[in-house]
Design a protein around this motif. Structure first.
Motif, PDB file in Angstrom:
ATOM      1  N   ASP A 278      -2.588 -25.839 -27.855  1.00 41.77           N
ATOM      2  CA  ASP A 278      -3.614 -25.026 -28.490  1.00 41.77           C
ATOM      3  C   ASP A 278      -3.042 -24.398 -29.750  1.00 41.77           C
ATOM      4  N   LYS A 357     -12.830 -15.248 -20.678  1.00 42.30           N
ATOM      5  CA  LYS A 357     -13.003 -15.134 -22.124  1.00 42.30           C
ATOM      6  C   LYS A 357     -14.419 -14.672 -22.495  1.00 42.30           C
ATOM      7  N   LEU A 394     -15.191 -22.123 -23.800  1.00 48.08           N
ATOM      8  CA  LEU A 394     -14.642 -23.081 -24.766  1.00 48.08           C
ATOM      9  C   LEU A 394     -15.483 -23.085 -26.033  1.00 48.08           C
ATOM     10  N   HIS A 398     -12.836 -26.975 -26.884  1.00 44.03           N
ATOM     11  CA  HIS A 398     -11.451 -26.589 -27.108  1.00 44.03           C
ATOM     12  C   HIS A 398     -11.258 -25.101 -26.839  1.00 44.03           C
ATOM     13  N   SER A 399      -9.998 -24.720 -26.665  1.00 48.90           N
ATOM     14  CA  SER A 399      -9.677 -23.316 -26.468  1.00 48.90           C
ATOM     15  C   SER A 399     -10.047 -22.517 -27.720  1.00 48.90           C
ATOM     16  N   ASP A 401      -9.054 -20.132 -29.743  1.00 50.89           N
ATOM     17  CA  ASP A 401      -7.899 -19.297 -30.053  1.00 50.89           C
ATOM     18  C   ASP A 401      -8.196 -18.255 -31.126  1.00 50.89           C
ATOM     19  N   ASP A 404     -10.313 -15.566 -29.434  1.00 45.95           N
ATOM     20  CA  ASP A 404      -9.490 -14.717 -28.572  1.00 45.95           C
ATOM     21  C   ASP A 404      -8.773 -13.649 -29.385  1.00 45.95           C
TER      22      ASP A 404
END
Length: 424
Positions: A278, A357, A394, A398-399, A401, A404
């Motif tokens: 990631d 998340k 997601l 995808h994560s 990032d 976050d």
């Protein structure tokens, strides 16, 4: 007259050219009708705006430049012409001096001369380079045609476009071309709905012949089928997903006179640092009055530990931040050790996720709904990920990032005072 050259392979083209005299080679080289794909040629009919939506490397810049060339050097030259980019530097580097720019697509006898922010053709036609970031500069001049590049990146696109329309008032039928990779901004929706707009669409893969070897496999292959790939490579307009926490109309541009308060750099480090890992989310946010402004997105991938640590420290110093907020769910001791190894005595705030998340992001999204968060220019990748972030945690598979890191930053800034943000 069409030659066989554009359809030949490398060795075949070499043999073909060897049988031609020099003048014929130059004639073919600069004859746009020899090389253009149908969607790169100006449509017929009565239109005011030709909107070219294309992926990166799809040939839209060349199409725009060739249209300007045709206007300036035709039997009845059109002049003056406005060349509008996001900034003067962008317009000059891409529209004028770039590989597909105006200085490189003319035969020597027709090539214009660049002086300052103006172009002059040998036949007397003129063009002026303008910045969409300064729409008030459009008030004085007047034009008979315009080429506008990457309008979806303009910081205040509708204001700049409207001011340009007032300046398009010369000649019998002023026209303009807009070349852009699409993003769902109000101006683009407005142009698509206008009956005076004709639209051409082109994908990156259609221009394979003129792209670097391996580009399609390395880049197109990686992003094919993703939301980012559909937008940046296929030139598709991607609208907001109905179940996302954020919509694009929530992103407000930060006014220039905001007085910044406490500033943090939030980091969402990856578990590993190899190419398939990631990304490392790195986002800079500052308090501004009762709200906050997102200043920068320094996210990086791939992200070996020393690389993301140095990038984090650069952001910390560059924005005179007060602290670094780091998620330590994965290898907290290692994260602390790496940061301390690079620079001792950093003001680090460690945070640990105890909820999913989506739940962590909900109260932060509420800040946007209340109009308490502004964005600086240049955060398109972050905004795309926010609008693709779904209930599964997601973003386009995808994560998330960047999201976050953003969530940690805003949670930290609003934890002490201001609107309540739930604990995580």
């Amino acid at each position: 007259m069409l030659s066989a050259l554009p359809s030949l392979s490398g060795p075949e083209a070499t043999a073909y050219v060897a049988g031609l005299d020099g003048e014929k080679v130059v004639e073919i080289l600069y004859d746009w009708s020899e090389w253009a794909r149908p969607q790169q040629l100006a449509p017929g009919g009565e239109w005011v705006t030709w909107l070219i939506l294309g992926g990166r490397g799809s040939g839209k810049t060349r199409a725009g430049a060739e249209w300007v060339r045709a206007q300036a050097t035709g039997e009845h030259p059109v002049s003056p012409i406005a060349l509008v980019g996001q900034t003067i530097a962008d317009a000059t580097a891409i529209m004028v001096e770039g590989e597909s720019g105006l200085l490189n697509i003319h035969p020597s006898a027709e090539r214009p001369t660049l002086r300052g922010h103006s172009l002059s053709w040998p036949n007397g036609a003129q063009a002026m380079i303008l910045s969409a970031s300064e729409p008030d500069r459009f008030r004085g001049p007047q034009f008979a045609a315009a080429w506008c590049d990457e309008v979806c990146k303009w910081p205040d696109a509708e204001a700049a476009w409207d001011m340009l329309q007032f300046a398009l008032r010369l000649g019998q039928a002023p026209r303009q071309v807009a070349t852009t990779t699409p993003r769902p901004i109000p101006l683009l929706r407005r142009l698509l709905a206008d009956e005076r707009t004709v639209v051409s669409r082109m994908a990156t893969a259609e221009n394979e012949r003129f792209l670097a070897p391996g580009f399609l496999e390395a880049v197109v292959g990686r992003y094919r089928g993703t939301l980012l790939g559909r937008q940046e490579l296929d030139g598709e307009l991607i609208e907001d997903r109905p179940d996302a926490l954020w919509r694009r109309d929530l992103f407000r541009r930060a006014p220039p006179d905001l007085e910044l308060g406490r500033t943090v750099v939030a980091v969402d480090p990856p578990v590993t640092g190899h190419a398939a890992s990631d990304a490392c989310g790195i986002v800079v946010v500052a308090r501004a009055g009762q709200g906050a402004v997102v200043l920068a997105d320094r996210t990086i991938r791939p992200a070996p530990p020393l690389v993301w640590v140095r990038r984090t420290i650069d952001a910390f110093r560059g924005h005179s931040a007060d602290s670094i907020v780091v998620e330590v769910n994965q290898g907290g001791d290692l994260v602390r050790a790496i940061l301390a190894q690079e620079e001792a005595h950093l003001p680090i705030r460690e945070v640990r996720a105890t909820r999913g998340k989506w739940l962590r992001a909900e109260p932060v999204a509420a800040l946007y709904e209340r109009g308490l968060v502004w964005h600086s220019p240049g955060l398109e990748n972050l905004e795309d990920e926010m609008c693709a972030f779904g209930p599964d945690g997601l973003a386009d598979g995808h994560s998330p990032d960047r999201v976050d890191a953003l969530v940690w930053a805003l949670t930290e800034l609003f934890a002490q005072d201001g609107p309540r943000v739930r604990s995580f």
